[in-house]
Scaffold this motif. Structure first.
Motif, PDB file in Angstrom:
ATOM      1  N   GLU A  53      75.383   5.415 -40.141  1.00 25.78           N
ATOM      2  CA  GLU A  53      74.513   4.342 -40.642  1.00 25.78           C
ATOM      3  C   GLU A  53      75.288   3.071 -41.010  1.00 25.78           C
ATOM      4  OE1 GLU A  53      74.971   7.346 -44.108  1.00 25.78           O
ATOM      5  OE2 GLU A  53      74.634   7.453 -41.962  1.00 25.78           O
ATOM      6  N   ASN A  54      76.609   3.162 -41.054  1.00 26.89           N
ATOM      7  CA  ASN A  54      77.434   1.981 -41.329  1.00 26.89           C
ATOM      8  C   ASN A  54      77.751   1.183 -40.074  1.00 26.89           C
ATOM      9  OD1 ASN A  54      77.543   2.557 -44.054  1.00 26.89           O
ATOM     10  ND2 ASN A  54      79.499   3.609 -43.933  1.00 26.89           N
ATOM     11  N   ALA A  55      77.341   1.674 -38.905  1.00 26.77           N
ATOM     12  CA  ALA A  55      77.699   1.024 -37.643  1.00 26.77           C
ATOM     13  C   ALA A  55      77.139  -0.398 -37.545  1.00 26.77           C
ATOM     14  CB  ALA A  55      77.247   1.872 -36.463  1.00 26.77           C
ATOM     15  N   ASP A  56      75.943  -0.634 -38.053  1.00 22.17           N
ATOM     16  CA  ASP A  56      75.384  -1.997 -37.995  1.00 22.17           C
ATOM     17  C   ASP A  56      76.252  -2.982 -38.767  1.00 22.17           C
ATOM     18  OD1 ASP A  56      73.269  -1.295 -36.374  1.00 22.17           O
ATOM     19  OD2 ASP A  56      71.851  -1.065 -38.029  1.00 22.17           O
ATOM     20  N   LYS A  57      76.714  -2.577 -39.941  1.00 23.47           N
ATOM     21  CA  LYS A  57      77.598  -3.444 -40.727  1.00 23.47           C
ATOM     22  C   LYS A  57      78.923  -3.653 -40.001  1.00 23.47           C
ATOM     23  CE  LYS A  57      75.721  -2.058 -45.184  1.00 23.47           C
ATOM     24  NZ  LYS A  57      75.972  -1.331 -46.426  1.00 23.47           N
ATOM     25  N   GLN A  58      79.383  -2.609 -39.338  1.00 21.78           N
ATOM     26  CA  GLN A  58      80.653  -2.705 -38.619  1.00 21.78           C
ATOM     27  C   GLN A  58      80.530  -3.658 -37.429  1.00 21.78           C
ATOM     28  OE1 GLN A  58      83.119  -1.458 -40.103  1.00 21.78           O
ATOM     29  NE2 GLN A  58      84.783  -1.475 -38.640  1.00 21.78           N
ATOM     30  N   ARG A  59      79.382  -3.654 -36.781  1.00 21.66           N
ATOM     31  CA  ARG A  59      79.160  -4.599 -35.670  1.00 21.66           C
ATOM     32  C   ARG A  59      79.190  -6.036 -36.185  1.00 21.66           C
ATOM     33  NH1 ARG A  59      75.458  -0.568 -32.508  1.00 21.66           N
ATOM     34  NH2 ARG A  59      74.469  -0.292 -34.506  1.00 21.66           N
ATOM     35  N   LEU A  60      78.605  -6.268 -37.335  1.00 18.69           N
ATOM     36  CA  LEU A  60      78.666  -7.608 -37.929  1.00 18.69           C
ATOM     37  C   LEU A  60      80.100  -7.982 -38.287  1.00 18.69           C
ATOM     38  CD1 LEU A  60      75.511  -7.572 -40.232  1.00 18.69           C
ATOM     39  CD2 LEU A  60      75.817  -8.819 -38.084  1.00 18.69           C
ATOM     40  N   LEU A  75      84.353   1.422 -35.567  1.00 21.78           N
ATOM     41  CA  LEU A  75      83.025   1.434 -34.956  1.00 21.78           C
ATOM     42  C   LEU A  75      82.890   2.598 -33.974  1.00 21.78           C
ATOM     43  CD1 LEU A  75      80.246   0.146 -34.563  1.00 21.78           C
ATOM     44  CD2 LEU A  75      81.289  -1.379 -32.867  1.00 21.78           C
TER      45      LEU A  75
END
Length: 92
Positions: free
Chosen positions: A24-31, A66
């Protein structure tokens, strides 16, 4: 100096210790990746080699994390020449 293959497990272990490897942290990592690419682009435009070098390192770390978050193995077996030839063919 360590090679990338040696650093990858160390980066993943660090991220695990910081509790960053949740999918669930992947979206933040993409940013975070976009942020680091932007900072590196700015360093390139300013011809700041030191910040550019730092930025490329940051991008690598963000990508490794990521990939781990998405449960994708980071593959170091890509042959640079083959990749170059593939990209060159796309430009023709």
């Amino acid at each position: 100096m360590h090679c990338l293959q040696e650093l990858q497990p160390l980066i993943v272990q660090w991220a695990k210790e910081k509790d960053l490897l949740k999918p669930e942290n992947a979206d933040k990592q993409r940013l975070k990746l976009l942020e680091e690419v932007g900072e590196t682009a700015q360093a390139i435009l300013k011809s700041d080699k030191e910040k550019c070098k730092d930025g490329v390192g940051d991008i690598f770390v963000v990508l490794i994390i990521l990939y781990a978050q998405l449960d994708i193995e980071f593959d170091f077996d890509v042959e640079p020449l083959e990749k170059y030839e593939e990209l060159s063919e796309q430009d023709r």
